[in-house]
Design a protein around this motif. Sequence first.
Motif, PDB file in Angstrom:
ATOM      1  N   SER A   1      -7.162  -2.225  13.040  1.00  0.00           N
ATOM      2  CA  SER A   1      -7.554  -2.384  14.447  1.00  0.00           C
ATOM      3  C   SER A   1      -8.118  -1.108  15.065  1.00  0.00           C
ATOM      4  O   SER A   1      -9.079  -1.161  15.835  1.00  0.00           O
ATOM      5  N   ASP A   2      -7.567   0.070  14.736  1.00  0.00           N
ATOM      6  CA  ASP A   2      -8.063   1.300  15.350  1.00  0.00           C
ATOM      7  C   ASP A   2      -9.448   1.685  14.855  1.00  0.00           C
ATOM      8  O   ASP A   2     -10.134   2.492  15.480  1.00  0.00           O
ATOM      9  N   PHE A   3      -9.894   1.122  13.739  1.00  0.00           N
ATOM     10  CA  PHE A   3     -11.241   1.373  13.245  1.00  0.00           C
ATOM     11  C   PHE A   3     -12.224   0.286  13.701  1.00  0.00           C
ATOM     12  O   PHE A   3     -13.412   0.380  13.437  1.00  0.00           O
ATOM     13  N   GLN A   4     -11.737  -0.732  14.389  1.00  0.00           N
ATOM     14  CA  GLN A   4     -12.605  -1.787  14.889  1.00  0.00           C
ATOM     15  C   GLN A   4     -13.084  -1.530  16.316  1.00  0.00           C
ATOM     16  O   GLN A   4     -13.883  -2.293  16.858  1.00  0.00           O
ATOM     17  N   LYS A   5     -12.625  -0.449  16.926  1.00  0.00           N
ATOM     18  CA  LYS A   5     -12.915  -0.214  18.334  1.00  0.00           C
ATOM     19  C   LYS A   5     -14.381   0.090  18.589  1.00  0.00           C
ATOM     20  O   LYS A   5     -14.941  -0.294  19.616  1.00  0.00           O
ATOM     21  N   THR A   6     -15.027   0.815  17.685  1.00  0.00           N
ATOM     22  CA  THR A   6     -16.438   1.166  17.866  1.00  0.00           C
ATOM     23  C   THR A   6     -17.207   0.934  16.570  1.00  0.00           C
ATOM     24  O   THR A   6     -16.617   0.922  15.471  1.00  0.00           O
ATOM     25  N   GLU A   7     -18.512   0.784  16.696  1.00  0.00           N
ATOM     26  CA  GLU A   7     -19.357   0.623  15.519  1.00  0.00           C
ATOM     27  C   GLU A   7     -19.355   1.890  14.677  1.00  0.00           C
ATOM     28  O   GLU A   7     -19.418   1.832  13.448  1.00  0.00           O
ATOM     29  N   GLU A   8     -19.278   3.057  15.327  1.00  0.00           N
ATOM     30  CA  GLU A   8     -19.264   4.324  14.597  1.00  0.00           C
ATOM     31  C   GLU A   8     -18.054   4.435  13.677  1.00  0.00           C
ATOM     32  O   GLU A   8     -18.151   4.954  12.572  1.00  0.00           O
TER      33      GLU A   8
ATOM     34  N   LEU B   1     -16.156   4.290   7.697  1.00  0.00           N
ATOM     35  CA  LEU B   1     -15.510   3.783   6.483  1.00  0.00           C
ATOM     36  C   LEU B   1     -16.526   3.638   5.361  1.00  0.00           C
ATOM     37  O   LEU B   1     -16.228   3.937   4.202  1.00  0.00           O
ATOM     38  N   CYS B   2     -17.736   3.195   5.696  1.00  0.00           N
ATOM     39  CA  CYS B   2     -18.780   3.013   4.681  1.00  0.00           C
ATOM     40  C   CYS B   2     -19.313   4.345   4.176  1.00  0.00           C
ATOM     41  O   CYS B   2     -19.755   4.456   3.028  1.00  0.00           O
ATOM     42  N   ARG B   3     -19.270   5.356   5.029  1.00  0.00           N
ATOM     43  CA  ARG B   3     -19.821   6.657   4.627  1.00  0.00           C
ATOM     44  C   ARG B   3     -18.970   7.339   3.562  1.00  0.00           C
ATOM     45  O   ARG B   3     -19.453   8.212   2.845  1.00  0.00           O
ATOM     46  N   VAL B   4     -17.712   6.964   3.454  1.00  0.00           N
ATOM     47  CA  VAL B   4     -16.851   7.564   2.419  1.00  0.00           C
ATOM     48  C   VAL B   4     -17.395   7.235   1.032  1.00  0.00           C
ATOM     49  O   VAL B   4     -17.729   8.150   0.258  1.00  0.00           O
ATOM     50  N   PRO B   5     -17.516   5.954   0.635  1.00  0.00           N
ATOM     51  CA  PRO B   5     -18.099   5.685  -0.690  1.00  0.00           C
ATOM     52  C   PRO B   5     -19.580   6.063  -0.777  1.00  0.00           C
ATOM     53  O   PRO B   5     -20.079   6.373  -1.860  1.00  0.00           O
TER      54      PRO B   5
ATOM     55  N   GLN C   1       3.190  -4.356   5.463  1.00  0.00           N
ATOM     56  CA  GLN C   1       2.967  -3.670   4.191  1.00  0.00           C
ATOM     57  C   GLN C   1       1.532  -3.175   4.028  1.00  0.00           C
ATOM     58  O   GLN C   1       1.242  -2.407   3.100  1.00  0.00           O
ATOM     59  N   LEU C   2       0.642  -3.605   4.925  1.00  0.00           N
ATOM     60  CA  LEU C   2      -0.765  -3.234   4.817  1.00  0.00           C
ATOM     61  C   LEU C   2      -1.208  -2.299   5.938  1.00  0.00           C
ATOM     62  O   LEU C   2      -2.395  -2.148   6.195  1.00  0.00           O
ATOM     63  N   ARG C   3      -0.256  -1.657   6.597  1.00  0.00           N
ATOM     64  CA  ARG C   3      -0.587  -0.813   7.749  1.00  0.00           C
ATOM     65  C   ARG C   3      -1.433   0.392   7.355  1.00  0.00           C
ATOM     66  O   ARG C   3      -2.194   0.927   8.175  1.00  0.00           O
ATOM     67  N   ASN C   4      -1.327   0.880   6.113  1.00  0.00           N
ATOM     68  CA  ASN C   4      -2.110   2.036   5.679  1.00  0.00           C
ATOM     69  C   ASN C   4      -3.426   1.641   4.999  1.00  0.00           C
ATOM     70  O   ASN C   4      -4.160   2.511   4.540  1.00  0.00           O
ATOM     71  N   LEU C   5      -3.700   0.346   4.938  1.00  0.00           N
ATOM     72  CA  LEU C   5      -4.979  -0.108   4.408  1.00  0.00           C
ATOM     73  C   LEU C   5      -6.010  -0.092   5.535  1.00  0.00           C
ATOM     74  O   LEU C   5      -5.932  -0.882   6.472  1.00  0.00           O
ATOM     75  N   LEU C   6      -6.966   0.853   5.487  1.00  0.00           N
ATOM     76  CA  LEU C   6      -7.963   0.977   6.547  1.00  0.00           C
ATOM     77  C   LEU C   6      -8.966  -0.165   6.515  1.00  0.00           C
ATOM     78  O   LEU C   6      -9.503  -0.556   7.552  1.00  0.00           O
ATOM     79  N   GLY C   7      -9.232  -0.693   5.355  1.00  0.00           N
ATOM     80  CA  GLY C   7     -10.185  -1.788   5.231  1.00  0.00           C
ATOM     81  C   GLY C   7     -10.546  -2.024   3.784  1.00  0.00           C
ATOM     82  O   GLY C   7     -10.137  -1.292   2.883  1.00  0.00           O
ATOM     83  N   ILE C   8     -11.310  -3.088   3.562  1.00  0.00           N
ATOM     84  CA  ILE C   8     -11.823  -3.430   2.237  1.00  0.00           C
ATOM     85  C   ILE C   8     -13.345  -3.444   2.333  1.00  0.00           C
ATOM     86  O   ILE C   8     -13.906  -3.970   3.290  1.00  0.00           O
TER      87      ILE C   8
ATOM     88  N   MET D   1       0.837  -1.196   0.000  1.00  0.00           N
ATOM     89  CA  MET D   1       0.000   0.000   0.000  1.00  0.00           C
ATOM     90  C   MET D   1       0.879   1.255   0.000  1.00  0.00           C
ATOM     91  O   MET D   1       2.061   1.205   0.318  1.00  0.00           O
ATOM     92  N   GLY D   2       0.271   2.409  -0.326  1.00  0.00           N
ATOM     93  CA  GLY D   2       1.017   3.649  -0.370  1.00  0.00           C
ATOM     94  C   GLY D   2       1.215   4.244   1.007  1.00  0.00           C
ATOM     95  O   GLY D   2       0.962   3.615   2.036  1.00  0.00           O
ATOM     96  N   ASP D   3       1.665   5.491   1.016  1.00  0.00           N
ATOM     97  CA  ASP D   3       1.951   6.175   2.276  1.00  0.00           C
ATOM     98  C   ASP D   3       0.708   6.772   2.913  1.00  0.00           C
ATOM     99  O   ASP D   3       0.733   7.141   4.088  1.00  0.00           O
ATOM    100  N   CYS D   4      -0.380   6.908   2.164  1.00  0.00           N
ATOM    101  CA  CYS D   4      -1.606   7.510   2.689  1.00  0.00           C
ATOM    102  C   CYS D   4      -2.619   6.439   3.066  1.00  0.00           C
ATOM    103  O   CYS D   4      -2.658   5.372   2.445  1.00  0.00           O
ATOM    104  N   PRO D   5      -3.447   6.704   4.066  1.00  0.00           N
ATOM    105  CA  PRO D   5      -4.517   5.761   4.415  1.00  0.00           C
ATOM    106  C   PRO D   5      -5.425   5.514   3.209  1.00  0.00           C
ATOM    107  O   PRO D   5      -5.786   6.444   2.486  1.00  0.00           O
ATOM    108  N   SER D   6      -5.791   4.256   3.001  1.00  0.00           N
ATOM    109  CA  SER D   6      -6.544   3.891   1.802  1.00  0.00           C
ATOM    110  C   SER D   6      -7.677   2.937   2.133  1.00  0.00           C
ATOM    111  O   SER D   6      -7.613   2.185   3.106  1.00  0.00           O
TER     112      SER D   6
END
Length: 219
Positions: free
Chosen positions: A165-172, A177-181, A61-68, A1-6
């Motif tokens: 992991s940091d996005f798995q802490k709460t349902e919000e 992540l879904c609200r972006v698309p 190598q996947l540290r900047n991948l927020l999710g799929i 992944m790149g340097d930016c969260p994706s």
Amino acid sequence: MGDCPSLVLIEADVWRNERGEENGGQAWFQLKNEYLLTKRNILDFQHVPGHACVYPRDHNQLRNLLGIIRFRTGDETTQYITNRKTWNENSPARDLIHLSGFYDTSVPELLHYFSIGKLPKTQKAQDTSTARELYMLDSQDDEYGVNIAFKHQQMLEMLPFFIRSDFQKTEESIKSLCRVPHYLRISPGWSMGNIHSPYPMHLGKQLIKDRLCILGIEV
């Protein structure tokens, strides 16, 4: 992944075919419902020739991948009504006026987010008593059916997995992540309707920047 969260967005169609007939022999079986729950925190490519491996969520190598986010569309998504009154009474069905998001918590480990497009401002023909009850699957020969552009706004199912992991802490945080698309399906400068899938990355980046500006957030 790149340097930016994706975020990675992938359509479920064709990739789940066991024989890969619809996708040039390629398939990603993990996207099937029967596998996704148990494999939600890994990327399983064991079936790929020359690349038979499994990536864990904490892979460096996947540290900047927020999710799929897996998309389901068309006849795979549920139909909808806009309110309980329409369900309980013999009253006309109406489309949702605004871009609307809903989520299903029946499977707590996998959030199912449903995105429904907003009612177009310029499509007057869809708000007549004759056309209001018709849907996409109605006869193609009917002048009030599928031949009317943007007749009824379609539902898009989003299912996030392999979430950092940091996005798995709460349902919000998972819903964020879904609200972006979800928000990238429309543009403030276009009132005719909504695109089916999110805008390409370069347009989406500018759209997010414009929205943050409206909220008074500097980027």
